[in-house]
Write a protein that holds these residues in place. Sequence first.
Motif, mmCIF file in Angstrom:
data_model
loop_
_atom_site.group_PDB
_atom_site.id
_atom_site.type_symbol
_atom_site.label_atom_id
_atom_site.label_comp_id
_atom_site.label_asym_id
_atom_site.label_seq_id
_atom_site.Cartn_x
_atom_site.Cartn_y
_atom_site.Cartn_z
ATOM 1 N N SER A 232 1.973 21.510 -0.336
ATOM 2 C CA SER A 232 1.794 20.300 -1.130
ATOM 3 C C SER A 232 2.997 19.374 -0.969
ATOM 4 O O SER A 232 4.040 19.775 -0.453
ATOM 5 C CB SER A 232 1.592 20.690 -2.593
ATOM 6 N N ASN A 233 2.849 18.127 -1.439
ATOM 7 C CA ASN A 233 3.922 17.144 -1.225
ATOM 8 C C ASN A 233 5.216 17.487 -1.963
ATOM 9 O O ASN A 233 6.278 17.007 -1.596
ATOM 10 C CB ASN A 233 3.448 15.743 -1.625
ATOM 11 N N GLU A 234 5.134 18.360 -2.989
ATOM 12 C CA GLU A 234 6.334 18.701 -3.757
ATOM 13 C C GLU A 234 7.369 19.457 -2.918
ATOM 14 O O GLU A 234 8.494 19.674 -3.370
ATOM 15 C CB GLU A 234 5.975 19.541 -4.984
ATOM 16 N N PHE B 296 -0.104 15.332 4.134
ATOM 17 C CA PHE B 296 0.162 16.697 3.671
ATOM 18 C C PHE B 296 0.546 17.611 4.838
ATOM 19 O O PHE B 296 1.287 18.568 4.669
ATOM 20 C CB PHE B 296 -1.048 17.277 2.939
ATOM 21 N N GLY C 20 -1.523 21.518 5.697
ATOM 22 C CA GLY C 20 -1.437 20.656 4.523
ATOM 23 C C GLY C 20 -2.496 21.072 3.520
ATOM 24 O O GLY C 20 -3.490 21.690 3.885
ATOM 25 N N GLU D 142 7.397 19.930 7.587
ATOM 26 C CA GLU D 142 8.698 19.967 6.918
ATOM 27 C C GLU D 142 8.976 21.369 6.358
ATOM 28 O O GLU D 142 10.080 21.904 6.521
ATOM 29 C CB GLU D 142 8.732 18.916 5.793
ATOM 30 N N ARG E 48 4.936 24.613 -3.121
ATOM 31 C CA ARG E 48 6.004 23.612 -3.272
ATOM 32 C C ARG E 48 7.328 24.168 -2.763
ATOM 33 O O ARG E 48 8.306 23.445 -2.626
ATOM 34 C CB ARG E 48 6.144 23.137 -4.714
ATOM 35 N N GLU F 62 2.269 16.635 7.384
ATOM 36 C CA GLU F 62 3.680 16.342 7.643
ATOM 37 C C GLU F 62 4.561 17.159 6.693
ATOM 38 O O GLU F 62 5.631 17.637 7.074
ATOM 39 C CB GLU F 62 3.938 14.847 7.442
ATOM 40 N N HIS F 63 4.103 17.317 5.459
ATOM 41 C CA HIS F 63 4.836 18.182 4.530
ATOM 42 C C HIS F 63 4.816 19.636 5.010
ATOM 43 O O HIS F 63 5.783 20.373 4.816
ATOM 44 C CB HIS F 63 4.253 18.078 3.119
ATOM 45 N N ASP G 133 6.890 11.421 -6.360
ATOM 46 C CA ASP G 133 7.618 11.799 -5.151
ATOM 47 C C ASP G 133 9.019 11.188 -5.126
ATOM 48 O O ASP G 133 9.919 11.731 -4.486
ATOM 49 C CB ASP G 133 6.843 11.372 -3.895
ATOM 50 N N GLN H 248 10.407 15.443 0.942
ATOM 51 C CA GLN H 248 10.117 14.409 1.939
ATOM 52 C C GLN H 248 10.222 14.983 3.349
ATOM 53 O O GLN H 248 11.226 15.623 3.670
ATOM 54 C CB GLN H 248 11.140 13.276 1.816
ATOM 55 N N PRO H 249 9.221 14.736 4.195
ATOM 56 C CA PRO H 249 9.342 15.170 5.593
ATOM 57 C C PRO H 249 10.532 14.472 6.250
ATOM 58 O O PRO H 249 10.784 13.301 5.985
ATOM 59 C CB PRO H 249 8.029 14.699 6.216
#
Lengths: 263, 329
Positions: free
Chosen positions: A183-185, A42, A122, A48, A150, A44-45, B248, A188-189
């Motif tokens: 969040s991951n949404e 997270f 994260g 990003e 997101r 890493e996101h 994802d 992609q990093p």
Amino acid sequence: MNIIVCVKEVADPEAPDDAFCLDAANKVLVASPKVLRVLNPFDEHAVEAALQIRDKTNARVTILSLGRKLDRVVAKKPLLMGADQLVLLEDDVFAGGDSWSAAYLLATAINKIGDFDLILCGRQAADSNAGQVGLGIAELLNLPSVVAARKIEILDGNARVERVIGDGYEVVEVTLPALITVSNEVGQPRYPAIKNIRIVNQIQPTIWASRDIGVDPSHIEGRLTLSALFQPVHEGTCEIVEGETLQEASEHLAVRLRSERIL
Amino acid sequence: MMDRNVMIVGELVEKQLSPVSRELLGGGRRLADTLGEALEAVFIGEELAIAASEACVFGADTAYIIDNAKLAQYDAELYVKILARFIEEKRPRILLFGHTFQGAELGPRLAFRLNRGIATDCVDLSVEPDTNKLLRTKPIYGGMAMAIFTSEDFPQMATVRPKALPPAERRTCSQGNSVPFNLDFGGGSPRIRFLERVTEEVAGIKLEDADVIVSGGRGIQGKEGFRELDGLAKLLKGTVGASRVACDSGWVPSTLQVGLTGKIVAPKLYIAVGISGASQHMTGCSRSQCIVAINKDPAAPIFKQAHFGVVGDWKVVLPAFMEKLKSLG
């Protein structure tokens, strides 16, 4: 504008469960040496998200990480992704602790860095699964916080944030400076870029121990006590339904579920 | 009395008591009975009367309501400020939140404001016999291990995972009462301004409410595969879920994600198709009454937690399974 991204080094959460071994007496989960050290996914996101803002606004992105004997390859990954600066809080007394002490140390270091408009974290760490440190930093620095972003857009001293909720998302506007957990949404990093290697090699990380940020080691104590650690027991009673062919096994599954009154 | 009683921070869904709040009342009641103390609830917002009286029906001895039109829209900063004042006055021994999008934010912020520890996303709570401390059990490493936390100071705080505690039973006659709690929470312009809410719920049954969930993972390989899962879900009057990898990869919307950072579900039947069974996924579905795994890899960890399994390619398994079900009627 200046963005600080807090990142945590963790044992690779994609490693299989049997690569970890519980030491119940010492209340720790020990990763086998083959388990890689990685950036918390997270986080890493969050890097990003910071770089997405940087692509549009020329923001300066500083990475901040806390630990004891931090892995330099892991710590430098955000620089290879495109971040500008690295600050490592590294001290033997930083071992242990909990979300409270981590937030306190990071907030103290952020105060020392001083100039920031946005702090990103994260949404939670893959090891502790607590999701507290970002909120704690916000509370200690008296900043507004938005959880589980997101999408983040910077508009005129504000951030417009889409935050993930159970069945969709909310759009909120938050006055800067602010803390946002990602969040991951967010997407992609990006991959670490080979072309950044030479630039990264010239970046000298700033390394601060407890005395550098003016923290008395005796004050670094958590608010929670870990009283026990155990591993959930799975009964291991899976009935593998078989047949002469895979089709037949699949039909047997339907019959079994029916006979058990599950379907 | 100081530092007594169990307090839950209640939430509403369409003016009614939320399911998680009912679970907090169920778990909170056991703690309160063990301690021989009262179970209380507090609600912040607007039009709270129905939810507060429901909280009493479901076991609260007192339900405090902080009801104001200015509080209609969730505002974390304002809510934390109010809760801090309320808690400093009421001084509960134990303070519980649901680990919802609100509770997971309010709980930690309030804990830091009060200079207390909080354990988040707990799946079990109990009182330590000799010390009366709150034992808070929570998954770590995505559910690979469970940690039990304690703390010294009051209130002892936790956020509790939805569906982890047994919901309170309705009492035939409610002995509790609703009490307005008035405080001046001041003005000032908010630093966070709500603009809009966008609901992305897919048509059909909500994941949390479904009796049957057909979930797909990496092995489904794309959007087309999820159409086949949807066919099975429809046949079983259920709905489709997914692992984080599938979300994802853009095969399905992220609102279908089951797992640590997605939905926590507990259906009667959970069919995991092409899902390896990583801890962070299983923590979201392990309370299902029956788990069926369909996976090519006989060594996949999913088979350690499933009740029934078929080892093989789901593209072969699903059509045969569905045909047989139809023929069984």
